[in-house]
Design a protein around this motif. Structure first.
Motif, mmCIF file in Angstrom:
data_model
loop_
_atom_site.group_PDB
_atom_site.id
_atom_site.type_symbol
_atom_site.label_atom_id
_atom_site.label_comp_id
_atom_site.label_asym_id
_atom_site.label_seq_id
_atom_site.Cartn_x
_atom_site.Cartn_y
_atom_site.Cartn_z
ATOM 1 N N TYR A 1 20.470 28.934 -58.936
ATOM 2 C CA TYR A 1 19.787 28.673 -59.600
ATOM 3 C C TYR A 1 20.033 28.462 -61.489
ATOM 4 O O TYR A 1 20.654 29.855 -62.063
ATOM 5 C CB TYR A 1 18.964 29.885 -59.811
ATOM 6 C CG TYR A 1 17.158 29.320 -60.457
ATOM 7 C CD1 TYR A 1 17.077 30.035 -61.437
ATOM 8 C CD2 TYR A 1 15.933 28.801 -59.725
ATOM 9 C CE1 TYR A 1 16.378 29.751 -62.614
ATOM 10 C CE2 TYR A 1 15.235 28.716 -60.899
ATOM 11 C CZ TYR A 1 15.371 28.922 -62.018
ATOM 12 O OH TYR A 1 14.067 29.238 -62.626
ATOM 13 N N ASP B 1 17.478 27.438 -65.255
ATOM 14 C CA ASP B 1 16.293 27.107 -66.075
ATOM 15 C C ASP B 1 16.618 26.636 -67.005
ATOM 16 O O ASP B 1 18.168 27.290 -67.821
ATOM 17 C CB ASP B 1 15.291 27.843 -65.552
ATOM 18 C CG ASP B 1 15.256 29.219 -66.594
ATOM 19 O OD1 ASP B 1 14.439 29.968 -65.045
ATOM 20 O OD2 ASP B 1 15.638 29.343 -67.172
ATOM 21 N N TYR C 1 13.387 23.167 -52.317
ATOM 22 C CA TYR C 1 12.263 24.837 -53.153
ATOM 23 C C TYR C 1 13.497 24.718 -54.739
ATOM 24 O O TYR C 1 12.296 25.075 -55.273
ATOM 25 C CB TYR C 1 12.355 25.678 -52.334
ATOM 26 C CG TYR C 1 12.773 26.592 -52.070
ATOM 27 C CD1 TYR C 1 14.912 26.635 -51.511
ATOM 28 C CD2 TYR C 1 12.751 27.715 -53.539
ATOM 29 C CE1 TYR C 1 14.893 27.644 -52.151
ATOM 30 C CE2 TYR C 1 14.039 28.620 -52.895
ATOM 31 C CZ TYR C 1 14.990 28.727 -52.827
ATOM 32 O OH TYR C 1 15.918 29.792 -52.839
ATOM 33 N N ILE C 2 14.465 25.027 -55.074
ATOM 34 C CA ILE C 2 14.970 25.225 -56.364
ATOM 35 C C ILE C 2 14.431 24.479 -57.463
ATOM 36 O O ILE C 2 14.215 25.384 -58.496
ATOM 37 C CB ILE C 2 16.587 24.812 -56.087
ATOM 38 C CG1 ILE C 2 17.018 26.128 -55.041
ATOM 39 C CG2 ILE C 2 16.820 25.847 -58.017
ATOM 40 C CD1 ILE C 2 17.161 27.743 -55.743
ATOM 41 N N LEU C 3 14.238 23.228 -57.394
ATOM 42 C CA LEU C 3 13.880 22.519 -58.434
ATOM 43 C C LEU C 3 12.306 23.040 -58.672
ATOM 44 O O LEU C 3 11.978 23.220 -60.112
ATOM 45 C CB LEU C 3 14.295 20.835 -58.298
ATOM 46 C CG LEU C 3 15.804 20.353 -58.675
ATOM 47 C CD1 LEU C 3 15.643 19.215 -58.178
ATOM 48 C CD2 LEU C 3 16.647 20.967 -60.333
ATOM 49 N N GLU D 1 10.922 25.498 -57.624
ATOM 50 C CA GLU D 1 10.741 27.244 -58.863
ATOM 51 C C GLU D 1 11.399 27.591 -60.326
ATOM 52 O O GLU D 1 10.734 28.065 -60.860
ATOM 53 C CB GLU D 1 12.014 27.986 -57.683
ATOM 54 C CG GLU D 1 11.811 29.436 -58.204
ATOM 55 C CD GLU D 1 13.293 30.902 -58.008
ATOM 56 O OE1 GLU D 1 14.296 29.732 -57.008
ATOM 57 O OE2 GLU D 1 13.194 31.651 -58.777
ATOM 58 N N VAL D 2 12.235 26.340 -60.418
ATOM 59 C CA VAL D 2 12.537 25.845 -61.556
ATOM 60 C C VAL D 2 10.863 25.713 -62.766
ATOM 61 O O VAL D 2 10.826 26.215 -64.082
ATOM 62 C CB VAL D 2 13.735 24.774 -62.106
ATOM 63 C CG1 VAL D 2 13.728 24.476 -63.909
ATOM 64 C CG2 VAL D 2 15.211 25.871 -61.798
ATOM 65 N N ILE E 1 10.770 16.972 -63.002
ATOM 66 C CA ILE E 1 10.756 17.746 -61.778
ATOM 67 C C ILE E 1 9.577 17.484 -60.278
ATOM 68 O O ILE E 1 9.635 17.306 -59.873
ATOM 69 C CB ILE E 1 11.559 19.171 -61.668
ATOM 70 C CG1 ILE E 1 12.591 19.748 -62.281
ATOM 71 C CG2 ILE E 1 10.605 20.184 -60.228
ATOM 72 C CD1 ILE E 1 12.340 21.232 -62.622
#
Lengths: 101, 138
Positions: free
Chosen positions: A52, A54, B33-35, B37-38, B113
């Motif tokens: 992950y 961001d 789901y990760i994107l 979540e970002v 996203i």
């Protein structure tokens, strides 16, 4: 996130494992800065176990790239994969870092 | 239908419940789901960084194959109209402009996203929408 670093032949090798949120972005920047303060500006970061990232992590890496590049060094990112790789591509940051498999 | 509503006074509170939120997102989106979540974290971080807000509400709803995430803070908002207009005009080129910036990517990332993002006029509330493709047999 786990972070290991070592200096070998003038190059700083960083291995990151886990998720890079805001707090980890700051820790990453601190770690890299601890090396630039000692005039080490060549970095190879193993991103293969990063699941992950961001904009805070991307921003930290851009900041360290600018620091390295302005001192004749570079930041190489190795093993970008999955959503992390997608984010680097989406933000066009693959054009400023050296990317290795 | 799945719905989660949380109210957080600061980022620390949000981090304490993030695992639960991520579990919910992973259940809905599986590997994708990760994107999302970002995108959620970008919206949440913007809200927590507001100097005039001391409360952030996060509302996640999944119904009829549509995931809707609403993030609202009680601050004064920001000039969202100009930023959205700039993104619409410049599209991907905005990332080229911001290439060496250490911040300012969040809004673009959310937009890329999710299928749709909507800000209120004040700029203190954003709704992120993702349509989920459901495979046959699920």
């Amino acid at each position: 996130m786990k972070m290991n670093s070592k200096l070998e032949n003038g190059v700083v090798y960083l291995e990151l494992d886990g998720k890079i949120y805001i707090e980890q972005s700051a820790l990453l920047r601190e770690e890299m800065t601890s090396y630039t303060k000692k005039d080490h500006f060549e970095f190879v970061i193993d991103m293969s176990k990063v699941s992950y990232i961001d904009s805070s992590g991307l921003g930290a890496l851009v900041g360290m790239h600018k620091k390295a590049a302005s001192n004749g060094g570079s930041v190489v990112l190795k093993g970008l994969t999955g959503p992390v790789k997608q984010l680097f591509e989406l933000t066009k940051l693959t054009s400023i870092f050296k990317i290795e498999e | 239908m799945i719905q989660i509503k949380v109210t957080c006074e600061n980022r620390d509170v949000f981090y304490k419940i993030k695992d639960m939120i991520n579990l919910c997102l992973e259940n809905i989106l599986k590997d994708d789901y990760i994107l999302v979540e970002v995108a959620l974290n970008e919206a949440a971080n913007n809200a927590f960084e507001s100097t005039t807000a001391d409360l952030v509400e996060i509302d996640i709803t999944y119904v009829d194959n549509t995931l809707t995430i609403r993030v609202k803070d009680n601050g004064n908002g920001f000039d969202v109209g100009d930023k959205v207009k700039e993104m619409d005009e410049k599209k991907d080129d905005i990332m080229v402009e911001k290439l060496f910036d250490e911040s300012g990517r969040g809004l673009f990332m959310m937009q890329q996203i999710m299928d749709k993002i909507e800000y209120n006029e004040k700029g203190n509330e954003v709704v992120l929408i993702k349509n989920i493709n459901v495979q046959e047999g699920e």
